[in-house]
Design a protein around this motif. Structure first.
Motif, PDB file in Angstrom:
ATOM      1  N   TYR A   5     -13.121  -2.620  31.358  1.00  0.00           N
ATOM      2  CA  TYR A   5     -13.257  -2.332  29.921  1.00  0.00           C
ATOM      3  C   TYR A   5     -12.652  -1.233  29.240  1.00  0.00           C
ATOM      4  O   TYR A   5     -12.222  -1.236  28.249  1.00  0.00           O
ATOM      5  N   VAL A   6     -12.670  -0.038  30.140  1.00  0.00           N
ATOM      6  CA  VAL A   6     -11.987   1.076  29.600  1.00  0.00           C
ATOM      7  C   VAL A   6     -10.495   0.847  29.548  1.00  0.00           C
ATOM      8  O   VAL A   6      -9.815   1.467  28.710  1.00  0.00           O
ATOM      9  N   SER A   7     -10.006   0.056  30.628  1.00  0.00           N
ATOM     10  CA  SER A   7      -8.433  -0.087  30.485  1.00  0.00           C
ATOM     11  C   SER A   7      -8.092  -0.865  29.246  1.00  0.00           C
ATOM     12  O   SER A   7      -6.956  -0.653  28.660  1.00  0.00           O
ATOM     13  N   GLY A  36     -14.905 -14.981  29.810  1.00  0.00           N
ATOM     14  CA  GLY A  36     -16.192 -15.149  29.384  1.00  0.00           C
ATOM     15  C   GLY A  36     -15.997 -16.299  28.327  1.00  0.00           C
ATOM     16  O   GLY A  36     -16.927 -17.218  28.437  1.00  0.00           O
ATOM     17  N   MET A  37     -15.133 -16.125  27.528  1.00  0.00           N
ATOM     18  CA  MET A  37     -14.852 -17.322  26.541  1.00  0.00           C
ATOM     19  C   MET A  37     -14.601 -18.584  26.947  1.00  0.00           C
ATOM     20  O   MET A  37     -15.043 -19.738  26.566  1.00  0.00           O
ATOM     21  N   ALA A  38     -13.653 -18.801  28.104  1.00  0.00           N
ATOM     22  CA  ALA A  38     -13.608 -20.000  28.819  1.00  0.00           C
ATOM     23  C   ALA A  38     -14.651 -20.539  29.378  1.00  0.00           C
ATOM     24  O   ALA A  38     -14.843 -21.637  29.206  1.00  0.00           O
ATOM     25  N   ARG A  39     -15.774 -19.631  29.932  1.00  0.00           N
ATOM     26  CA  ARG A  39     -16.953 -20.352  30.318  1.00  0.00           C
ATOM     27  C   ARG A  39     -17.706 -20.959  29.327  1.00  0.00           C
ATOM     28  O   ARG A  39     -18.417 -21.920  29.514  1.00  0.00           O
ATOM     29  N   ILE A  40     -17.813 -20.158  28.344  1.00  0.00           N
ATOM     30  CA  ILE A  40     -18.589 -20.649  26.993  1.00  0.00           C
ATOM     31  C   ILE A  40     -18.297 -22.315  26.753  1.00  0.00           C
ATOM     32  O   ILE A  40     -18.952 -23.083  26.695  1.00  0.00           O
ATOM     33  N   PHE A  41     -16.962 -22.453  26.586  1.00  0.00           N
ATOM     34  CA  PHE A  41     -16.631 -23.553  26.027  1.00  0.00           C
ATOM     35  C   PHE A  41     -16.317 -24.538  27.113  1.00  0.00           C
ATOM     36  O   PHE A  41     -16.759 -25.888  27.000  1.00  0.00           O
ATOM     37  N   LEU A  85     -17.654  -9.016  25.525  1.00  0.00           N
ATOM     38  CA  LEU A  85     -17.412 -10.076  24.597  1.00  0.00           C
ATOM     39  C   LEU A  85     -17.937  -9.472  23.152  1.00  0.00           C
ATOM     40  O   LEU A  85     -19.112  -8.962  22.950  1.00  0.00           O
ATOM     41  N   PRO A  86     -17.276 -10.152  22.082  1.00  0.00           N
ATOM     42  CA  PRO A  86     -17.497  -9.815  20.670  1.00  0.00           C
ATOM     43  C   PRO A  86     -19.051 -10.339  20.305  1.00  0.00           C
ATOM     44  O   PRO A  86     -19.347 -11.465  20.878  1.00  0.00           O
ATOM     45  N   PRO A  87     -19.591  -9.959  19.373  1.00  0.00           N
ATOM     46  CA  PRO A  87     -20.944 -10.314  18.962  1.00  0.00           C
ATOM     47  C   PRO A  87     -20.805 -11.965  18.752  1.00  0.00           C
ATOM     48  O   PRO A  87     -21.952 -12.589  19.174  1.00  0.00           O
TER      49      PRO A  87
END
Length: 458
Positions: free
Chosen positions: A53-55, A254-259, A294-296
């Protein structure tokens, strides 16, 4: 940057200006971290995040980090709010840039004095307001040209930004443009990003292009789903997930897993019988472990999908808890967050999920209230969302015995979905039609079935 033999064309100045402010934040975070004598891992430990996240906050020309993450870094580096001020200024610049894109439209590349970008690799213009000029979809990729370009010069940050904006522009069109019309453009664009990713040897550039390839693959997955090809949709999502995991990219992962969860569960059995809601839940739980990055809008989608799955299983309390989490995430969404894959996410989108949940929990009157509220605030740009809400609204009316109203809405919505070529939406409508079986001998249902047969024959 050395021009070589690459032809150049104008790109609007506002893209460069907004990138400069975002780059200032990345540079300032890195400068303060080094001045404090901290490694990325040490700073991550101090603020309670992982090193990745820092990177990502130190990547120039990357997506703007979340406000919560920047606030944590600001406190961890004793920046006295200076990092937050840069973040908020960058966000405001992006809002201004989007308004300028809407105003300028397709005329954005006319100014000869604007910063220039290369033609041939990315298409004639990277201005997101002129997609028809951005990519020559009929021209096959010249991979030798791409390789020569990458070997001869460093790809500009500005050009990489242009590629990302094309991805997000295509993603934002999913709800209002016929999916069949989007399939060629999104796959052509994905091929371009993929070729660049495979041909670069620069590790930093490869990381950035890999993230963009993952995001573009997810967008393509949604379009394949809309045209009714579940296997291709799943393949694109699985590719994005595996690529993200190999790069340790929690955002794309995370986004790939959502869809993928939505596809694995077949939208919690709303669409078809091939899905498994439990598999979908497992994948969503994996995605939920990545919510800090992840974004809101993505967090809201996770909560909404969890709620829908729990509703299918008639787990009322779990469903309500998930909806509450989704609502808290929606409250954090602003205009800048509604872009790309999440361009359709706001309070009205969550109301659609809430209405669907009430439908599965056998509370049709509550479903009608939520879905009516959603439809009253859903704009023309979210046409597919509105059509999905109408399908479920029709089912709710049928459940309370108002067959004439329910069948009328369902018939009109089915016709709109057929005209648009949205196969996934048509499948959703078919499941709603199957739910009218208890009243199959009633006149409104008979008229609906005749209308469906006539529409699909045409």
């Amino acid at each position: 940057m050395q021009e070589g033999n690459v032809e150049r064309v104008a790109v609007p100045d506002h893209n460069r200006q907004r990138a400069q402010v975002a780059d200032e934040l990345a540079r300032e975070i890195k400068r303060r971290r080094l001045a404090a004598g901290l490694s990325q891992r040490e700073l991550a430990t101090r603020i309670g995040y992982t090193r990745q996240y820092v990177s990502m906050t130190e990547w120039e020309d990357a997506n703007l980090p979340s406000r919560d993450l920047v606030a944590a870094i600001d406190a961890g580096l004793d920046a006295d709010g200076e990092l937050m001020a840069i973040h908020d200024r960058s966000k405001q610049e992006r809002k201004v840039a989007r308004r300028e894109v809407s105003r300028v439209g397709t005329a954005g590349c006319a100014d000869e004095r604007s910063e220039c970008g290369p033609i041939g690799v990315f298409g004639p213009c990277t201005h997101p307001g002129a997609l028809s000029d951005a990519i020559d979809f009929d021209m096959p990729l010249d991979r030798e040209q791409i390789g020569a370009y990458l070997r001869s010069q460093r790809m500009s940050e500005h050009a990489l930004t242009g590629l990302g904006e094309v991805t997000r522009l295509l993603a934002g069109q999913r709800q209002s443009v016929a999916p069949g019309a989007l399939l060629g453009p999104i796959e052509a664009h994905r091929d371009t990003v993929s070729a660049l990713f495979r041909n670069t040897s620069d590790s930093r550039l490869k990381e950035r292009l890999g993230s963009l390839l993952g995001e573009t693959s997810i967008v393509a997955s949604r379009v394949w789903s809309a045209v009714g090809d579940r296997a291709m949709a799943l393949s694109h999502c699985a590719f994005a997930r595996k690529l993200a995991d190999s790069m340790r990219d929690p955002v794309i992962g995370g986004m790939a897993r959502i869809f993928e969860s939505n596809l694995r569960s077949d939208a919690a059995t709303l669409i078809g019988s091939d899905g498994d809601v439990i598999i979908g839940l497992r994948i969503l739980r994996d995605a939920a472990t990545m919510t800090d990055s992840l974004p809101p809008a993505a967090r809201a989608r996770i909560g909404a999908e969890l709620a829908q799955a729990y509703a299918v299983l008639e787990l009322d309390r779990e469903c309500q808890d998930a909806l509450s989490r989704a609502q808290r995430a929606v409250d954090d969404i602003d205009e800048v967050d509604r872009t790309g894959l999440f361009s359709d996410w706001d309070a009205s989108r969550l109301l659609v999920y809430e209405g669907t949940c009430w439908l599965f929990l056998n509370k049709p009157r509550k479903a009608i209230v939520a879905l009516d509220a959603a439809l009253s605030t859903t704009g023309d740009g979210n046409r597919n969302v509105g059509l999905a809400a109408q399908v479920d609204l029709a089912s709710a009316y049928n459940q309370i015995g108002e067959l004439e109203e329910g069948c009328r809405i369902l018939g009109e919505t089915h016709s709109s979905l057929v005209a648009m070529g949205n196969q996934r939406g048509i499948e959703r409508a078919h499941r709603a039609i199957e739910r009218t079986t208890p009243w199959r001998n009633e006149q409104p249902v008979q008229a609906l079935l005749e209308r469906i047969r006539s529409t699909e024959i045409q």
